[in-house]
Design an enzyme around this catalytic site. Structure first.
Site, PDB file in Angstrom:
ATOM      1  N   HIS A  67       7.240  50.263 -33.828  1.00  0.00           N
ATOM      2  CA  HIS A  67       7.129  51.452 -34.916  1.00  0.00           C
ATOM      3  C   HIS A  67       8.593  51.937 -34.891  1.00  0.00           C
ATOM      4  CE1 HIS A  67       7.488  54.178 -31.380  1.00  0.00           C
ATOM      5  NE2 HIS A  67       8.063  55.045 -32.045  1.00  0.00           N
TER       6      HIS A  67
ATOM      7  N   HIS B 217      12.061  54.867 -35.531  1.00  0.00           N
ATOM      8  CA  HIS B 217      12.276  56.092 -35.553  1.00  0.00           C
ATOM      9  C   HIS B 217      13.512  56.205 -36.620  1.00  0.00           C
ATOM     10  CE1 HIS B 217      11.586  56.898 -30.907  1.00  0.00           C
ATOM     11  NE2 HIS B 217      10.494  56.726 -31.601  1.00  0.00           N
TER      12      HIS B 217
ATOM     13  N   ASP C 286       6.035  58.510 -26.573  1.00  0.00           N
ATOM     14  CA  ASP C 286       6.258  57.142 -26.987  1.00  0.00           C
ATOM     15  C   ASP C 286       5.547  56.552 -25.719  1.00  0.00           C
ATOM     16  OD1 ASP C 286       6.929  56.986 -29.654  1.00  0.00           O
ATOM     17  OD2 ASP C 286       9.054  57.191 -29.094  1.00  0.00           O
TER      18      ASP C 286
ATOM     19  N   CYS D 282      -2.892  69.629 -17.340  1.00  0.00           N
ATOM     20  CA  CYS D 282      -3.545  69.345 -16.286  1.00  0.00           C
ATOM     21  C   CYS D 282      -4.890  68.476 -16.361  1.00  0.00           C
ATOM     22  CB  CYS D 282      -3.985  70.870 -15.900  1.00  0.00           C
ATOM     23  SG  CYS D 282      -5.048  71.901 -17.359  1.00  0.00           S
TER      24      CYS D 282
ATOM     25  N   HIS E 278      -7.031  76.364 -16.754  1.00  0.00           N
ATOM     26  CA  HIS E 278      -6.201  75.624 -16.084  1.00  0.00           C
ATOM     27  C   HIS E 278      -6.988  74.706 -14.964  1.00  0.00           C
ATOM     28  CE1 HIS E 278      -2.536  73.852 -14.323  1.00  0.00           C
ATOM     29  NE2 HIS E 278      -2.879  74.490 -13.043  1.00  0.00           N
TER      30      HIS E 278
ATOM     31  N   HIS F 293      -1.406  69.644  -9.407  1.00  0.00           N
ATOM     32  CA  HIS F 293      -1.915  70.295 -10.803  1.00  0.00           C
ATOM     33  C   HIS F 293      -0.504  69.809 -11.795  1.00  0.00           C
ATOM     34  CE1 HIS F 293       0.025  74.513 -10.404  1.00  0.00           C
ATOM     35  NE2 HIS F 293       0.586  73.666  -9.473  1.00  0.00           N
TER      36      HIS F 293
END
Length: 240
Positions: A69, A71, A83, A127, A195, A207
């Site tokens: 692809h 940019h 990406d 998370c 969360h 986490h």
């Protein structure tokens, strides 16, 4: 990369400018060829999306060895974290070309990444994405993807965690029985459960908090006071 192949990629980027161009490089067994694809993204100036149908057609011609692809208007060609995450998911190399500058770089899928130190990207590296990766790698359990690229908890009308944990095969357990791999669901600055963290032993949780790097953190008073429930996957109910 052969010049002829690169010229084909750059020409496609020119034709699609100012949108991101995309395509696939296929190894036919005799040669490598670039197959230009249509960008199906709703926001083609910022992202790209190749349709499954075009991928299937490309696979009929050979093995897909790289996703390409562009940019547009990118003076410094630096792959974004988005990406890199998408490349990880794809499992094959990506090639990125800047247009009109004509720079080119490749990135490869990151295998067995550390669980800590991951950049935050809502809907892709958050998370629940961390929990999915942990469960797949540590327990060979595939969890459904509930990560979405918007702040679904803001208006209090969506309850992604509360509505889905049982259907996803989890059973609630008591804090005194917590074991490694259990998931702790919490309310952090929200009226809804928004969360989730993994218990990894020694009073530590793994986490990925909003806007921060993923980390191992003590399961102290702040998180305990905001805990809604602790759950364990049915497949692991007798886990030691």
């Amino acid at each position: 990369m052969r010049q002829k192949l690169f010229d084909s990629i750059l020409k496609h980027a020119e034709n699609e400018y100012p949108n991101e161009a995309c395509g696939l490089i296929v190894d036919t067994g005799k040669t490598q060829k670039f197959i230009p694809c249509k960008n199906m993204s709703d926001n083609p100036k910022e992202h790209f999306l190749i349709s499954p149908d075009e991928q299937l057609e490309a696979e009929k011609q050979g093995e897909i060895i790289m996703i390409i692809h562009s940019h547009p208007d990118s003076p410094m060609l630096v792959p974004s974290e988005f990406d890199r995450i998408q490349c990880d998911y794809s499992g094959i190399e990506w090639g990125i070309v800047s247009y009109p500058e004509g720079d080119f770089c490749t990135i490869s899928p990151r295998v067995n990444r550390d669980y800590t130190g991951r950049q935050w990207l809502l809907g892709y590296a958050d998370c629940w994405a961390l929990i999915m990766d942990y469960y797949q790698r540590e327990f060979n359990i595939t969890l459904k993807n509930y990560s979405v690229p918007h702040e679904w908890w803001e208006d209090g009308k969506e309850n992604i965690y509360d509505d889905n944990w049982q259907a996803e095969g989890f059973i609630e357990v008591d804090l005194k029985d917590i074991k490694i791999g259990d998931i702790i669901m919490m309310k952090l600055n929200s009226n809804v459960t928004n969360h989730a963290a993994l218990y990894v032993g020694d009073n530590l949780i793994l986490h990925h908090s909003y806007g921060q790097l993923s980390s191992r953190t003590p399961y102290g008073k702040y998180f305990r006071d905001r805990t809604v429930r602790i759950v364990r996957n049915k497949e692991r109910f007798d886990a030691k």
